[in-house]
Design an enzyme around this catalytic site. Structure first.
Site, PDB file in Angstrom:
ATOM      1  N   CYS A 116       0.668  -1.223  -0.094  1.00 56.42           N
ATOM      2  CA  CYS A 116       0.035   0.012  -0.058  1.00 56.42           C
ATOM      3  C   CYS A 116       0.798   1.244   0.058  1.00 56.42           C
ATOM      4  O   CYS A 116       0.173   2.313  -0.327  1.00 56.42           O
ATOM      5  CB  CYS A 116      -1.101   0.129   1.245  1.00 56.42           C
ATOM      6  SG  CYS A 116      -2.023  -1.264   1.206  1.00 56.42           S
ATOM      7  N   HIS A 240      -2.391   7.023   3.500  1.00 54.43           N
ATOM      8  CA  HIS A 240      -3.144   5.870   2.775  1.00 54.43           C
ATOM      9  C   HIS A 240      -4.543   5.530   3.780  1.00 54.43           C
ATOM     10  O   HIS A 240      -4.604   5.630   4.648  1.00 54.43           O
ATOM     11  CB  HIS A 240      -2.051   4.452   3.261  1.00 54.43           C
ATOM     12  CG  HIS A 240      -2.498   3.135   2.837  1.00 54.43           C
ATOM     13  ND1 HIS A 240      -3.293   3.047   1.833  1.00 54.43           N
ATOM     14  CD2 HIS A 240      -2.699   1.952   3.713  1.00 54.43           C
ATOM     15  CE1 HIS A 240      -3.586   1.686   1.802  1.00 54.43           C
ATOM     16  NE2 HIS A 240      -3.525   1.276   2.882  1.00 54.43           N
ATOM     17  N   ASN A 270     -10.192   0.249   1.249  1.00 54.82           N
ATOM     18  CA  ASN A 270      -8.755   0.203   1.363  1.00 54.82           C
ATOM     19  C   ASN A 270      -8.207  -0.392  -0.365  1.00 54.82           C
ATOM     20  O   ASN A 270      -8.342  -1.778  -0.496  1.00 54.82           O
ATOM     21  CB  ASN A 270      -7.895  -0.727   2.091  1.00 54.82           C
ATOM     22  CG  ASN A 270      -6.448  -0.624   2.106  1.00 54.82           C
ATOM     23  OD1 ASN A 270      -5.790  -0.434   0.987  1.00 54.82           O
ATOM     24  ND2 ASN A 270      -5.720  -1.353   3.298  1.00 54.82           N
TER      25      ASN A 270
HETATM   26  N1  ACO Z   1     -17.531  -7.307  11.925  1.00 47.50           N
HETATM   27  C1  ACO Z   1     -17.992  -7.684  13.299  1.00 47.50           C
HETATM   28  N2  ACO Z   1     -17.238  -7.999  14.195  1.00 47.50           N
HETATM   29  C2  ACO Z   1     -15.729  -8.333  13.816  1.00 47.50           C
HETATM   30  C3  ACO Z   1     -15.387  -7.791  12.555  1.00 47.50           C
HETATM   31  C4  ACO Z   1     -16.303  -7.413  11.585  1.00 47.50           C
HETATM   32  N3  ACO Z   1     -16.126  -7.411  10.302  1.00 47.50           N
HETATM   33  N4  ACO Z   1     -14.084  -8.239  12.561  1.00 47.50           N
HETATM   34  C5  ACO Z   1     -13.804  -8.388  13.817  1.00 47.50           C
HETATM   35  N5  ACO Z   1     -14.570  -8.606  14.520  1.00 47.50           N
HETATM   36  C6  ACO Z   1     -14.836  -8.564  16.113  1.00 47.50           C
HETATM   37  C7  ACO Z   1     -13.654  -9.543  16.607  1.00 47.50           C
HETATM   38  O1  ACO Z   1     -13.962 -10.876  16.379  1.00 47.50           O
HETATM   39  C8  ACO Z   1     -13.859  -9.030  18.126  1.00 47.50           C
HETATM   40  O2  ACO Z   1     -14.584  -9.819  18.826  1.00 47.50           O
HETATM   41  P1  ACO Z   1     -14.404 -10.284  20.083  1.00 47.50           P
HETATM   42  O3  ACO Z   1     -14.168  -8.955  21.021  1.00 47.50           O
HETATM   43  O4  ACO Z   1     -15.565 -10.953  20.792  1.00 47.50           O
HETATM   44  O5  ACO Z   1     -13.095 -11.184  20.160  1.00 47.50           O
HETATM   45  C9  ACO Z   1     -14.186  -7.429  18.045  1.00 47.50           C
HETATM   46  O6  ACO Z   1     -14.828  -7.323  16.705  1.00 47.50           O
HETATM   47  C10 ACO Z   1     -12.861  -6.632  18.052  1.00 47.50           C
HETATM   48  O7  ACO Z   1     -11.924  -7.133  17.147  1.00 47.50           O
HETATM   49  P2  ACO Z   1     -10.600  -6.327  16.925  1.00 47.50           P
HETATM   50  O8  ACO Z   1      -9.616  -7.076  16.058  1.00 47.50           O
HETATM   51  O9  ACO Z   1     -10.026  -5.832  18.331  1.00 47.50           O
HETATM   52  O10 ACO Z   1     -11.089  -4.934  15.986  1.00 47.50           O
HETATM   53  P3  ACO Z   1     -10.154  -3.559  15.703  1.00 47.50           P
HETATM   54  O11 ACO Z   1     -10.949  -2.604  16.432  1.00 47.50           O
HETATM   55  O12 ACO Z   1      -8.747  -4.044  16.086  1.00 47.50           O
HETATM   56  O13 ACO Z   1     -10.585  -3.555  14.157  1.00 47.50           O
HETATM   57  C11 ACO Z   1      -9.612  -4.108  12.081  1.00 47.50           C
HETATM   58  C12 ACO Z   1     -10.173  -4.679  13.329  1.00 47.50           C
HETATM   59  C13 ACO Z   1     -10.687  -3.066  11.566  1.00 47.50           C
HETATM   60  C14 ACO Z   1      -8.887  -4.964  11.310  1.00 47.50           C
HETATM   61  C15 ACO Z   1      -8.145  -3.205  12.595  1.00 47.50           C
HETATM   62  O14 ACO Z   1      -7.590  -3.730  13.615  1.00 47.50           O
HETATM   63  C16 ACO Z   1      -7.561  -2.476  11.381  1.00 47.50           C
HETATM   64  O15 ACO Z   1      -7.932  -1.947  10.727  1.00 47.50           O
HETATM   65  N6  ACO Z   1      -6.256  -3.228  11.314  1.00 47.50           N
HETATM   66  C17 ACO Z   1      -5.274  -2.620  10.443  1.00 47.50           C
HETATM   67  C18 ACO Z   1      -5.596  -3.243   9.123  1.00 47.50           C
HETATM   68  C19 ACO Z   1      -4.868  -2.410   7.920  1.00 47.50           C
HETATM   69  O16 ACO Z   1      -4.709  -1.506   7.933  1.00 47.50           O
HETATM   70  N7  ACO Z   1      -4.562  -3.400   6.875  1.00 47.50           N
HETATM   71  C20 ACO Z   1      -4.063  -2.836   5.656  1.00 47.50           C
HETATM   72  C21 ACO Z   1      -2.695  -2.794   5.576  1.00 47.50           C
HETATM   73  S1  ACO Z   1      -2.139  -2.125   4.082  1.00 47.50           S
HETATM   74  C22 ACO Z   1      -1.756  -3.077   3.070  1.00 47.50           C
HETATM   75  O17 ACO Z   1      -0.664  -3.425   2.559  1.00 47.50           O
HETATM   76  C23 ACO Z   1      -2.978  -4.051   2.110  1.00 47.50           C
END
Ligand code: ACO
Length: 316
Positions: A116, A240, A270
């Site tokens: 990215c 990004h 994204n």
């Molecule tokens: N819908 C509903 N619930 C969900 C979802 C979903 N889509 N995904 C996860 N949950 C749940 C989890 O299971 C967890 O449940 P639990 O508390 O019962 O265990 C709860 O929601 C919280 O999960 P977290 O992983 O703590 O959620 P977080 O606030 O960290 O958000 C996310 C997750 C959106 C993936 C975030 O961590 C994030 O954006 N990370 C960075 C990702 C990123 O930027 N990736 C791209 C990199 S760039 C590239 O090279 C492509």
């Protein structure tokens, strides 16, 4: 060490274009097949809908054609095509070859893959080619992440999508618009976000989030230092577009208000290499950037890469 461009020959943008597939998938659409909800996706990521479809070449040809039209140039005057993508259409040849042919260019063409962060890498490489004597470079950032997303995995399916943005940079006498830049990577973190060849994306979301904020801030600070500017002299940040909360956390640490950011992720998700050009040229098309403004581009991605650049808009 911060990199200050030293060339007597710089470059500036003379045209740009973007491209998004027609098909839109909303959060509500996803919640029909996944255990998720519009509310969760909006609150945790800021994303409301995304565009999905096309190939990396087809989207690149569309955005590239628009950039050539806006610049009002003969495609045969383009000296090189640099395509940033982490989702090439084939393993061989590079997708840039398909795009070069599709646009009727007669020049060197190659792909850059820094996930990215790739568009900023490609843009800086384009400036390097200008410093080495080329005149006009087409830089494109395109990804079709939908093709490597597991649509049954709610951890990733709610985030990723497809799009493209293209820019033509043209040589100018003088330093040009690139005031400072930075590249970073940490391959020891590659297992945080990867897709095997032919496979789908696996991600340790929480850890990527934590690292992303840190490396974005670090890279942005290096580019600012190289450009001789402070964060309060930045008129627009184009980050990004992965997660609104990552952008908010990074901007807070950089002491830049969210009112100075270009955000489109609510409509695009994204799109990897495409997020920065999509957001930058959306801001330019909507009159959010005026001549002389200082614009900070900052990306991060798998690998874990980071890249940033400070641009003085329209500087010759
Ligand atoms: N819908 C509903 N619930 C969900 C979802 C979903 N889509 N995904 C996860 N949950 C749940 C989890 O299971 C967890 O449940 P639990 O508390 O019962 O265990 C709860 O929601 C919280 O999960 P977290 O992983 O703590 O959620 P977080 O606030 O960290 O958000 C996310 C997750 C959106 C993936 C975030 O961590 C994030 O954006 N990370 C960075 C990702 C990123 O930027 N990736 C791209 C990199 S760039 C590239 O090279 C492509």
């Amino acid at each position: 060490m911060p990199i200050v461009p030293t060339s007597a020959i710089g470059a500036k943008f003379i045209g740009w274009g973007t491209s998004l597939p027609e098909k839109i998938i909303t959060n509500d659409d996803l919640s029909k097949t996944l255990d998720t909800s519009d509310e969760w996706i909006r609150e945790r990521t800021g994303i409301e809908r995304r565009h999905v479809g096309g190939t990396t070449a087809s989207l690149s040809i569309e955005s590239g054609r628009k950039a050539i039209q806006m610049a009002g140039i003969d495609p045969l005057t383009i000296d090189a095509l640099v395509l940033s993508t982490t989702t090439p259409d084939r393993t061989v040849p590079a997708t840039s070859a398909t795009v070069q042919h599709g646009l009727g260019l007669r020049c060197g063409a190659f792909d850059v893959n820094a996930a990215c962060s790739g568009f900023v890498y490609a843009l800086v490489v384009g400036h390097g080619l200008v410093a080495m004597g080329m005149r006009r470079i087409l830089v494109i950032g395109t990804d079709t992440l939908s093709r490597i997303t597991d649509w049954s995995d709610r951890n990733t399916a709610v985030l990723f999508a497809d799009g493209s943005g293209a820019a033509i940079i043209d040589a100018v006498s003088g330093p040009g618009h690139l005031l400072g830049w930075d590249f970073d990577a940490d391959g020891s973190l590659e297992d945080l976000l990867y897709a095997e060849i032919g496979g789908t994306l696996h991600m340790e979301g929480k850890e990527v989030f934590r690292r992303a904020v840190r490396i974005m801030v670090d890279s942005a600070e290096k580019s600012l230092k190289a450009s001789g500017l402070t964060s309060n002299e930045i008129d627009l940040v184009v980050p990004h577009q992965a997660n609104l909360r990552i952008i908010e956390a990074a901007c807070k640490r950089l002491d830049i208000p969210m009112s100075k950011t270009a955000i489109i992720l609510q409509d695009t998700g994204n799109t990897s290499s495409a997020t920065i050009p999509l957001a930058l040229f959306d801001a330019a098309d909507h009159g959010r950037i005026k001549s002389g403004d200082n614009v900070l581009l900052v990306g991060f991605g798998a690998g874990m890469t980071a890249a940033s650049a400070v641009i003085k808009w329209n500087q010759s």
